[in-house]
Design a protein around this motif. Structure first.
Motif, PDB file in Angstrom:
ATOM      1  N   MET A   1      35.168 -31.331 -33.042  1.00  0.00           N
ATOM      2  CA  MET A   1      36.183 -30.349 -33.423  1.00  0.00           C
ATOM      3  C   MET A   1      35.980 -29.945 -34.876  1.00  0.00           C
ATOM      4  O   MET A   1      35.785 -30.795 -35.736  1.00  0.00           O
ATOM      5  CB  MET A   1      37.587 -30.950 -33.232  1.00  0.00           C
ATOM      6  N   SER A   2      36.012 -28.645 -35.123  1.00  0.00           N
ATOM      7  CA  SER A   2      35.821 -28.173 -36.491  1.00  0.00           C
ATOM      8  C   SER A   2      37.050 -28.489 -37.340  1.00  0.00           C
ATOM      9  O   SER A   2      38.154 -28.661 -36.835  1.00  0.00           O
ATOM     10  CB  SER A   2      35.553 -26.662 -36.492  1.00  0.00           C
ATOM     11  N   GLN A   3      36.838 -28.549 -38.639  1.00  0.00           N
ATOM     12  CA  GLN A   3      37.932 -28.842 -39.547  1.00  0.00           C
ATOM     13  C   GLN A   3      37.849 -27.946 -40.777  1.00  0.00           C
ATOM     14  O   GLN A   3      36.790 -27.389 -41.089  1.00  0.00           O
ATOM     15  CB  GLN A   3      37.894 -30.315 -39.975  1.00  0.00           C
ATOM     16  N   THR A   4      38.978 -27.807 -41.457  1.00  0.00           N
ATOM     17  CA  THR A   4      39.052 -27.016 -42.683  1.00  0.00           C
ATOM     18  C   THR A   4      39.274 -27.959 -43.845  1.00  0.00           C
ATOM     19  O   THR A   4      40.274 -28.682 -43.889  1.00  0.00           O
ATOM     20  CB  THR A   4      40.204 -25.998 -42.617  1.00  0.00           C
ATOM     21  N   ILE A   5      38.319 -27.980 -44.758  1.00  0.00           N
ATOM     22  CA  ILE A   5      38.359 -28.910 -45.890  1.00  0.00           C
ATOM     23  C   ILE A   5      38.496 -28.132 -47.191  1.00  0.00           C
ATOM     24  O   ILE A   5      37.739 -27.181 -47.434  1.00  0.00           O
ATOM     25  CB  ILE A   5      37.091 -29.773 -45.934  1.00  0.00           C
ATOM     26  N   LEU A   6      39.438 -28.519 -48.003  1.00  0.00           N
ATOM     27  CA  LEU A   6      39.585 -27.942 -49.331  1.00  0.00           C
ATOM     28  C   LEU A   6      38.846 -28.825 -50.329  1.00  0.00           C
ATOM     29  O   LEU A   6      39.100 -30.028 -50.395  1.00  0.00           O
ATOM     30  CB  LEU A   6      41.061 -27.850 -49.734  1.00  0.00           C
ATOM     31  N   TYR A   7      37.927 -28.223 -51.083  1.00  0.00           N
ATOM     32  CA  TYR A   7      37.295 -28.966 -52.174  1.00  0.00           C
ATOM     33  C   TYR A   7      37.908 -28.501 -53.477  1.00  0.00           C
ATOM     34  O   TYR A   7      37.930 -27.306 -53.788  1.00  0.00           O
ATOM     35  CB  TYR A   7      35.782 -28.752 -52.221  1.00  0.00           C
ATOM     36  N   ALA A   8      38.409 -29.458 -54.240  1.00  0.00           N
ATOM     37  CA  ALA A   8      39.028 -29.162 -55.535  1.00  0.00           C
ATOM     38  C   ALA A   8      38.314 -29.964 -56.611  1.00  0.00           C
ATOM     39  O   ALA A   8      37.781 -31.040 -56.357  1.00  0.00           O
ATOM     40  CB  ALA A   8      40.518 -29.508 -55.510  1.00  0.00           C
ATOM     41  N   ARG A   9      38.324 -29.403 -57.819  1.00  0.00           N
ATOM     42  CA  ARG A   9      37.707 -30.110 -58.952  1.00  0.00           C
ATOM     43  C   ARG A   9      38.488 -29.807 -60.217  1.00  0.00           C
ATOM     44  O   ARG A   9      38.903 -28.666 -60.449  1.00  0.00           O
ATOM     45  CB  ARG A   9      36.251 -29.671 -59.145  1.00  0.00           C
ATOM     46  N   VAL A  10      38.704 -30.839 -61.027  1.00  0.00           N
ATOM     47  CA  VAL A  10      39.291 -30.667 -62.351  1.00  0.00           C
ATOM     48  C   VAL A  10      38.365 -31.326 -63.358  1.00  0.00           C
ATOM     49  O   VAL A  10      37.726 -32.343 -63.067  1.00  0.00           O
ATOM     50  CB  VAL A  10      40.715 -31.262 -62.449  1.00  0.00           C
ATOM     51  N   GLY A  42      31.659 -29.142 -64.139  1.00  0.00           N
ATOM     52  CA  GLY A  42      30.966 -28.287 -63.196  1.00  0.00           C
ATOM     53  C   GLY A  42      29.706 -27.690 -63.784  1.00  0.00           C
ATOM     54  O   GLY A  42      28.944 -27.027 -63.095  1.00  0.00           O
ATOM     55  N   VAL A  43      29.493 -27.942 -65.082  1.00  0.00           N
ATOM     56  CA  VAL A  43      28.323 -27.410 -65.773  1.00  0.00           C
ATOM     57  C   VAL A  43      27.149 -28.374 -65.678  1.00  0.00           C
ATOM     58  O   VAL A  43      26.041 -28.006 -65.301  1.00  0.00           O
ATOM     59  CB  VAL A  43      28.636 -27.115 -67.256  1.00  0.00           C
ATOM     60  N   LEU A  74      33.025 -25.229 -57.150  1.00  0.00           N
ATOM     61  CA  LEU A  74      31.774 -25.842 -56.688  1.00  0.00           C
ATOM     62  C   LEU A  74      30.880 -26.173 -57.878  1.00  0.00           C
ATOM     63  O   LEU A  74      30.173 -27.171 -57.876  1.00  0.00           O
ATOM     64  CB  LEU A  74      31.035 -24.896 -55.741  1.00  0.00           C
ATOM     65  N   GLY A  75      30.918 -25.329 -58.890  1.00  0.00           N
ATOM     66  CA  GLY A  75      30.108 -25.572 -60.075  1.00  0.00           C
ATOM     67  C   GLY A  75      30.108 -24.379 -60.996  1.00  0.00           C
ATOM     68  O   GLY A  75      30.561 -23.281 -60.624  1.00  0.00           O
ATOM     69  N   ARG A  76      29.609 -24.597 -62.202  1.00  0.00           N
ATOM     70  CA  ARG A  76      29.503 -23.510 -63.180  1.00  0.00           C
ATOM     71  C   ARG A  76      28.055 -23.335 -63.629  1.00  0.00           C
ATOM     72  O   ARG A  76      27.792 -22.883 -64.735  1.00  0.00           O
ATOM     73  CB  ARG A  76      30.413 -23.801 -64.381  1.00  0.00           C
ATOM     74  N   ASN A  77      27.157 -23.733 -62.757  1.00  0.00           N
ATOM     75  CA  ASN A  77      25.733 -23.546 -62.996  1.00  0.00           C
ATOM     76  C   ASN A  77      25.200 -22.618 -61.904  1.00  0.00           C
ATOM     77  O   ASN A  77      25.353 -22.909 -60.714  1.00  0.00           O
ATOM     78  CB  ASN A  77      24.994 -24.887 -62.962  1.00  0.00           C
ATOM     79  N   TYR A  78      24.604 -21.517 -62.311  1.00  0.00           N
ATOM     80  CA  TYR A  78      24.179 -20.483 -61.361  1.00  0.00           C
ATOM     81  C   TYR A  78      23.319 -21.048 -60.234  1.00  0.00           C
ATOM     82  O   TYR A  78      23.587 -20.817 -59.050  1.00  0.00           O
ATOM     83  CB  TYR A  78      23.408 -19.390 -62.106  1.00  0.00           C
ATOM     84  N   GLN A  79      22.286 -21.799 -60.597  1.00  0.00           N
ATOM     85  CA  GLN A  79      21.355 -22.291 -59.592  1.00  0.00           C
ATOM     86  C   GLN A  79      22.026 -23.254 -58.628  1.00  0.00           C
ATOM     87  O   GLN A  79      21.821 -23.202 -57.410  1.00  0.00           O
ATOM     88  CB  GLN A  79      20.165 -22.975 -60.267  1.00  0.00           C
ATOM     89  N   ASP A  80      22.861 -24.150 -59.164  1.00  0.00           N
ATOM     90  CA  ASP A  80      23.531 -25.137 -58.325  1.00  0.00           C
ATOM     91  C   ASP A  80      24.479 -24.461 -57.339  1.00  0.00           C
ATOM     92  O   ASP A  80      24.494 -24.796 -56.144  1.00  0.00           O
ATOM     93  CB  ASP A  80      24.306 -26.128 -59.202  1.00  0.00           C
ATOM     94  N   VAL A  81      25.267 -23.496 -57.819  1.00  0.00           N
ATOM     95  CA  VAL A  81      26.242 -22.839 -56.951  1.00  0.00           C
ATOM     96  C   VAL A  81      25.552 -22.052 -55.840  1.00  0.00           C
ATOM     97  O   VAL A  81      25.930 -22.155 -54.664  1.00  0.00           O
ATOM     98  CB  VAL A  81      27.162 -21.905 -57.765  1.00  0.00           C
ATOM     99  N   THR A  82      24.537 -21.283 -56.186  1.00  0.00           N
ATOM    100  CA  THR A  82      23.853 -20.490 -55.160  1.00  0.00           C
ATOM    101  C   THR A  82      23.138 -21.397 -54.154  1.00  0.00           C
ATOM    102  O   THR A  82      23.185 -21.143 -52.948  1.00  0.00           O
ATOM    103  CB  THR A  82      22.847 -19.508 -55.789  1.00  0.00           C
ATOM    104  N   ASP A  83      22.507 -22.458 -54.644  1.00  0.00           N
ATOM    105  CA  ASP A  83      21.829 -23.401 -53.736  1.00  0.00           C
ATOM    106  C   ASP A  83      22.829 -24.073 -52.802  1.00  0.00           C
ATOM    107  O   ASP A  83      22.570 -24.253 -51.604  1.00  0.00           O
ATOM    108  CB  ASP A  83      21.079 -24.469 -54.536  1.00  0.00           C
ATOM    109  N   THR A  84      23.985 -24.460 -53.349  1.00  0.00           N
ATOM    110  CA  THR A  84      25.003 -25.153 -52.559  1.00  0.00           C
ATOM    111  C   THR A  84      25.536 -24.268 -51.440  1.00  0.00           C
ATOM    112  O   THR A  84      25.609 -24.687 -50.275  1.00  0.00           O
ATOM    113  CB  THR A  84      26.176 -25.589 -53.463  1.00  0.00           C
ATOM    114  N   ILE A  85      25.907 -23.043 -51.782  1.00  0.00           N
ATOM    115  CA  ILE A  85      26.469 -22.136 -50.775  1.00  0.00           C
ATOM    116  C   ILE A  85      25.445 -21.835 -49.683  1.00  0.00           C
ATOM    117  O   ILE A  85      25.759 -21.840 -48.490  1.00  0.00           O
ATOM    118  CB  ILE A  85      26.962 -20.833 -51.432  1.00  0.00           C
ATOM    119  N   ALA A 128      30.664 -17.445 -62.944  1.00  0.00           N
ATOM    120  CA  ALA A 128      31.159 -18.800 -63.186  1.00  0.00           C
ATOM    121  C   ALA A 128      30.424 -19.447 -64.350  1.00  0.00           C
ATOM    122  O   ALA A 128      31.030 -20.109 -65.209  1.00  0.00           O
ATOM    123  CB  ALA A 128      31.002 -19.650 -61.919  1.00  0.00           C
ATOM    124  N   GLN A 129      29.105 -19.266 -64.411  1.00  0.00           N
ATOM    125  CA  GLN A 129      28.343 -19.844 -65.517  1.00  0.00           C
ATOM    126  C   GLN A 129      28.679 -19.152 -66.833  1.00  0.00           C
ATOM    127  O   GLN A 129      28.825 -19.807 -67.866  1.00  0.00           O
ATOM    128  CB  GLN A 129      26.841 -19.738 -65.251  1.00  0.00           C
TER     129      GLN A 129
END
Length: 210
Positions: A1-10, A42-43, A74-85, A128-129
């Motif tokens: 069963m699929s689920q909806t997950i919220l990812y939060a970061r401070v 996130g950097v 998810l992050g504030r680094n261009y490469q990391d964010v694009t790779d992650t998504i 973001a970066q």
């Protein structure tokens, strides 16, 4: 069963994820689970290297929905964010943002649709970066201003903290209106307008009082 997950970061241990969770629920998301990293940059730290970020990679499966306030969580680094998504899309995960209700998924097969989607992801990651770099510059300026003031005069304490200011700047970057930002942060329209008009001074004020 699929689920909806919220990812939060401070970014600091003093901040909480309550605001990000409330925003998602107010926007109509039915969250099955919240995965959150506290006091993590996130950097400098990739999502896959964060304690809860690692768990997120383990949990997400095809058909799941990943919700984030905005891509800067998810992050504030261009490469990391694009790779992650892109990695999550390859897995069949749908990524949705609370701000502006953006949806990213790998179901598109038309080359033009894919190109537009990828360009938008790249733009949001770059923003973001850029915001992170502007924040660091403002922090340095605030520190230097505080050091240079022999009387340590900090001026009037701002009505917002670092988390609220970060939300304002993120929403401004995404084109949100003053009223929408005011409702999302609980700040007055006048305060939001002052921050929009002079974000550097707002950053310095927060740093002086933090």
């Amino acid at each position: 069963m699929s689920q909806t997950i919220l990812y939060a970061r401070v970014s600091t241990t003093e901040q909480t994820i309550d605001h990000q969770t409330a925003q998602a629920e107010t926007a109509g998301f039915q969250i099955d689970e919240v995965v959150a990293d506290h006091g993590v940059s996130g950097v400098s730290t990739r999502l896959a290297d964060r304690p809860e970020g690692k768990r997120l990679y383990d949990k997400l499966r095809k058909g799941d929905v990943l919700v984030v306030r905005w891509v800067d969580r998810l992050g504030r680094n261009y490469q990391d964010v694009t790779d992650t998504i892109r990695e999550f899309m390859r897995r069949g995960v749908v990524i949705r943002t609370v701000i502006n209700n953006m949806t990213f998924e790998g179901a598109a097969t038309d080359p033009m649709q894919e190109a537009v989607r990828d360009a938008l992801i790249a733009f949001m990651a770059a923003t973001a970066q850029a915001q992170a770099e502007a924040t660091r510059e403002a922090q340095r300026a605030g520190i230097e201003a505080a050091k240079g003031d022999a009387r340590r005069y900090r001026g009037k304490k701002p009505s917002y903290d670092r988390a609220a200011l970060e939300t304002v700047l993120s929403m401004v970057a995404e084109g949100a209106g003053t009223t929408a930002i005011s409702k999302a942060t609980g700040l007055t329209r006048q305060t939001v307008l002052r921050v929009k008009g002079d974000p550097l001074t707002a950053q310095i004020a927060v740093e002086k009082w933090s």
